[in-house]
Write a protein that holds these residues in place. Structure first.
Motif, mmCIF file in Angstrom:
data_model
loop_
_atom_site.group_PDB
_atom_site.id
_atom_site.type_symbol
_atom_site.label_atom_id
_atom_site.label_comp_id
_atom_site.label_asym_id
_atom_site.label_seq_id
_atom_site.Cartn_x
_atom_site.Cartn_y
_atom_site.Cartn_z
ATOM 1 N N PRO B 27 31.057 32.267 43.931
ATOM 2 C CA PRO B 27 30.097 30.787 44.397
ATOM 3 C C PRO B 27 29.169 30.375 42.682
ATOM 4 O O PRO B 27 29.086 30.910 42.341
ATOM 5 N N VAL B 28 29.852 29.203 42.404
ATOM 6 C CA VAL B 28 29.204 28.151 40.964
ATOM 7 C C VAL B 28 28.469 27.113 40.957
ATOM 8 O O VAL B 28 28.568 26.329 42.057
ATOM 9 N N SER B 29 27.553 27.115 40.254
ATOM 10 C CA SER B 29 26.803 26.043 40.627
ATOM 11 C C SER B 29 26.519 25.490 38.798
ATOM 12 O O SER B 29 27.081 26.185 38.398
ATOM 13 N N GLU B 30 26.018 24.443 38.758
ATOM 14 C CA GLU B 30 26.018 23.508 37.117
ATOM 15 C C GLU B 30 24.936 24.824 36.061
ATOM 16 O O GLU B 30 25.253 25.244 35.861
ATOM 17 N N GLU B 31 24.208 25.499 37.205
ATOM 18 C CA GLU B 31 22.364 26.078 36.730
ATOM 19 C C GLU B 31 23.676 27.828 36.518
ATOM 20 O O GLU B 31 23.580 28.195 34.677
ATOM 21 N N SER B 52 39.828 38.722 21.927
ATOM 22 C CA SER B 52 38.687 37.412 22.065
ATOM 23 C C SER B 52 39.770 36.569 23.857
ATOM 24 O O SER B 52 40.771 36.504 24.163
ATOM 25 N N VAL B 53 38.411 36.402 24.036
ATOM 26 C CA VAL B 53 38.433 35.923 25.332
ATOM 27 C C VAL B 53 37.278 34.375 25.859
ATOM 28 O O VAL B 53 36.295 34.738 25.291
ATOM 29 N N THR B 54 38.244 33.219 25.791
ATOM 30 C CA THR B 54 37.502 32.131 25.243
ATOM 31 C C THR B 54 37.383 31.253 26.883
ATOM 32 O O THR B 54 37.805 30.550 26.782
ATOM 33 N N VAL B 55 35.858 31.266 27.501
ATOM 34 C CA VAL B 55 36.348 30.285 28.359
ATOM 35 C C VAL B 55 34.875 29.272 28.998
ATOM 36 O O VAL B 55 33.654 29.547 28.377
ATOM 37 N N THR B 56 35.605 27.904 28.532
ATOM 38 C CA THR B 56 34.905 26.900 28.748
ATOM 39 C C THR B 56 34.898 26.290 30.062
ATOM 40 O O THR B 56 36.153 26.308 31.048
ATOM 41 N N VAL B 57 33.574 25.719 30.597
ATOM 42 C CA VAL B 57 33.626 24.816 31.916
ATOM 43 C C VAL B 57 33.345 23.999 31.619
ATOM 44 O O VAL B 57 32.997 23.523 32.028
ATOM 45 N N ALA B 61 34.578 18.638 35.684
ATOM 46 C CA ALA B 61 35.505 19.080 37.095
ATOM 47 C C ALA B 61 34.548 19.554 38.449
ATOM 48 O O ALA B 61 34.637 19.431 39.449
ATOM 49 N N LEU B 62 33.382 20.324 37.589
ATOM 50 C CA LEU B 62 32.969 21.646 38.637
ATOM 51 C C LEU B 62 31.774 20.163 39.027
ATOM 52 O O LEU B 62 31.443 20.570 40.559
ATOM 53 N N ALA B 63 31.309 19.695 38.524
ATOM 54 C CA ALA B 63 30.337 18.176 38.735
ATOM 55 C C ALA B 63 31.070 17.535 39.690
ATOM 56 O O ALA B 63 30.628 17.788 41.787
ATOM 57 N N ALA B 64 32.200 17.464 39.921
ATOM 58 C CA ALA B 64 32.817 16.480 41.053
ATOM 59 C C ALA B 64 32.962 17.098 42.320
ATOM 60 O O ALA B 64 33.206 16.680 43.766
ATOM 61 N N GLY B 70 25.166 22.923 46.797
ATOM 62 C CA GLY B 70 24.393 22.510 45.537
ATOM 63 C C GLY B 70 25.183 23.638 44.836
ATOM 64 O O GLY B 70 24.962 23.946 43.335
ATOM 65 N N TYR B 71 26.617 24.053 45.230
ATOM 66 C CA TYR B 71 27.341 24.636 44.473
ATOM 67 C C TYR B 71 29.133 24.416 45.358
ATOM 68 O O TYR B 71 28.888 24.259 45.804
ATOM 69 N N THR B 72 30.023 25.456 44.645
ATOM 70 C CA THR B 72 30.742 25.272 44.825
ATOM 71 C C THR B 72 31.515 26.463 44.802
ATOM 72 O O THR B 72 31.468 27.772 44.241
ATOM 73 N N GLY B 73 33.482 26.515 44.968
ATOM 74 C CA GLY B 73 33.262 28.400 44.205
ATOM 75 C C GLY B 73 34.703 27.714 43.353
ATOM 76 O O GLY B 73 35.300 27.425 43.121
#
Lengths: 111, 111, 111, 111
Positions: B27-31, B52-57, B61-64, B70-73
């Protein structure tokens, strides 16, 4: 930048990481181990370039972990896995087995 | 049987498969996206040979995908990932990005 | 057909099942435990009706499982969890703790 | 502090959260859907107090998501689930179905 052998090895690694982290923690008993092993094989075989996935449940290791409720969570020590991928004519084979109490994923051959 | 470059590529693949299949569905939200990205990075960096591991959200795409609650998987389309592993002096770098609507894991360089 | 207390209890159970099965198996070390605990809390707090999620890593239990590679897979025995949900004015509180070597999820209060 | 119905509802919720978060993201195709559904049922039926787990894959929803590689990751929209638990003589039944594009877990009856 990278060879066919390296590409096949990369694809093989993806399958091992996917298999382990998708299914570890799944509730499993001696009765349900067979259907879980089949589902793991058929699931990972869907992934690109995968030729075969063979999952064997170590029945002794599983039985040793069955708790008061008749089941446990699937762990690396319950599994022996062989995966073969083939990409662009190159075949990579790997295994996962317990080594010193740690579920080690090994690249066996690239040819 | 297999070269240093193949071994490093195999290890790199394991990290991509692990990252994707451990965390997809969370479960993930913008916050909460920032703390999740940090935890994913620090978690996978524990794995052997990982430099190293670099993760960018991808915030758009998330907001959509944020639904009525208020969240998605977490899904592959929410993530851009770069991982570097180093084994026996050989460094392998890979990325995961969306290509044609599919979260493609790519072996970028082995050197 | 079902009471407010039953609904709140059902929602609380969902959060415990989700938390456990999403995150068990995640690579974790003594260094990365804090960011993982934060991410778990913020992730599950996204779910409907969730008032709070408190995750404490049992540092001794974790240290005992750290293997030759400096990390282990997150297991129930590494966690103490308290979750509170509130639905339609009814609040349900539950905990997950080790009882006889099994990570037991308990419904504590409904009020 | 809490009734038999609340306890059964809590246990039922655990099973839904576990099922969803253990298996979402699993690679699945039209060919492998049957073995995955069986494994999910037999796996979750291991959990305490579980009387039955019935998993039906929505073949249309799955087919719509199959991408260029012939498979997709299992998502809530591919599943219809019914779970029955029985604890201390109280039976709780729940379902998971798509409602407004969201995989809603519902407590149906407690008796």
């Amino acid at each position: 930048m990278s060879s066919d052998g390296e590409h096949a090895s990369f694809e093989l690694g993806i399958k091992f990481g996917a298999l382990f982290h998708q299914f570890v923690g799944t509730p499993v008993s001696e009765e349900s181990a067979a259907s879980l092993a089949t589902a793991i094989e058929e699931s990972i075989e869907n992934q690109p370039y995968t030729e075969s996935v063979t999952v064997t449940v170590d029945r002794e290791a599983l039985a040793a972990d069955i708790g008061p409720y008749g089941y446990t969570g699937l762990a690396g020590r319950h599994l022996e896995v062989e995966i073969v991928v083939e990409e662009a004519g190159t075949r990579a084979t790997g295994t996962m087995e317990m080594v010193d109490g740690y579920p080690l994923m090994c690249l066996e051959t690239v040819e």
